[in-house]
Design an enzyme around this catalytic site. Structure first.
Site: not given
Ligand code: NAP
Length: 248
Positions: A159, A163
């Site tokens: 990861y 990133k």
């Molecule tokens: P999340 O709640 O797990 O949601 C992930 C989203 O990505 C869902 O809409 C999922 O679709 C979609 N997805 C996953 N794989 C995919 C693929 N191969 N093609 C198309 N869509 C895909 O994650 P989140 O926490 O909102 O994270 C969003 C972004 O923020 C990510 O890039 C993550 O790395 C980044 N981020 C998150 C955090 C955190 O603490 N949450 C911190 C830093 C960065 P489905 O619903 O269909 O599965």
């Protein structure tokens, strides 16, 4: 918004849940028609679309796997054919996954899958959309990075690499397209309350965060909305941390 077109579109990858949903809503509130990409969760994607409509805008679902170059190309070309007079002027590369493990135990497929979903997706989705942005001389690209990509975190070699690569790609592309009035920036959240952090010990982890809490998806969306706005037109090639004061 460029204001040159009657309907202005924004695409949010991974827009069905979490940060992506909050970003989709924010862009809807700004007046964008939101194209909501997701991978498999139809019910949650429909819910985001309903919320976008409640916010007074409209949108559509575009289901494809951002880690698949051909599927991404076909889906985006199909969208463009269906909307010959429009283009996507805001792109939020947000879809992402994590598959944490110490490197000694990390299976090759978990390394590769995280790289293709979080990093190769940048190429797969941005490449088909950059030419229309260049042609129209306006665009906003925002890439969802992470504190992990700046600092490196144990258990996240895959990861952190993805990133970190995304942040570097952001800086490179910003220099390629700045003259075309296209900005390219990254956002690096710390811990944000979504499905992705389920299973983490929030009570313990928040002690390490100066703000003493996890972030909300809406707070990340606020920053993305600003970077997508006209007012942010002189910010490009940046990676902006939003992590409650965690070291970055
Ligand atoms: P999340 O709640 O797990 O949601 C992930 C989203 O990505 C869902 O809409 C999922 O679709 C979609 N997805 C996953 N794989 C995919 C693929 N191969 N093609 C198309 N869509 C895909 O994650 P989140 O926490 O909102 O994270 C969003 C972004 O923020 C990510 O890039 C993550 O790395 C980044 N981020 C998150 C955090 C955190 O603490 N949450 C911190 C830093 C960065 P489905 O619903 O269909 O599965």
């Amino acid at each position: 918004m460029s204001n040159k077109y009657s309907i202005v579109f924004a695409l949010v990858t991974g827009g069905s849940r979490g940060i992506g949903r909050a970003v989709a809503l924010r862009l809807a509130q700004m007046g964008y028609r939101v194209v909501i990409n997701y991978m498999s969760n139809d019910a949650e994607a429909e819910k985001t679309l309903a919320l976008v409509r409640e916010a007074g805008s409209d949108g559509e679902l575009l289901k494809f796997d951002v880690s698949d170059v051909e599927a991404s190309r076909l889906a985006l070309e199909g969208w463009q054919k269906a909307h010959p007079d429009d283009y996507i002027e805001v792109l939020v590369n947000n879809a992402g996954i994590r598959k944490d493990n110490l490197l000694v135990w990390m299976e090759p497929e978990d390394f590769t899958r995280v790289l293709t979903t979080n990093l190769c997706s940048f190429y797969n989705v941005t490449r088909p959309l950059i030419t229309p942005m260049i042609r129209h001389k306006y665009g906003r690209i925002i890439n969802m990075a992470s504190l992990s990509g700046l600092k490196g975190l144990p258990g996240q070699c895959n990861y952190s690499a993805a990133k970190g690569g995304l942040i570097a790609a952001t800086k490179a592309l910003a220099q390629e397209v700045g003259r075309k009035n296209i900005t390219v920036n990254a956002v690096a959240p710390g811990f944000v309350k979504t499905d992705m952090v389920e299973g983490l010990d929030e009570a313990e982890l928040k002690k390490t965060i100066p703000m003493n809490r996890f972030g909300e998806a809406e707070e990340i969306a606020g920053l993305v909305g600003f970077l997508a706005s006209k007012e942010a037109g002189y910010i490009t090639g940046e990676c902006i941390s939003i992590n409650g004061g965690l070291y970055s």
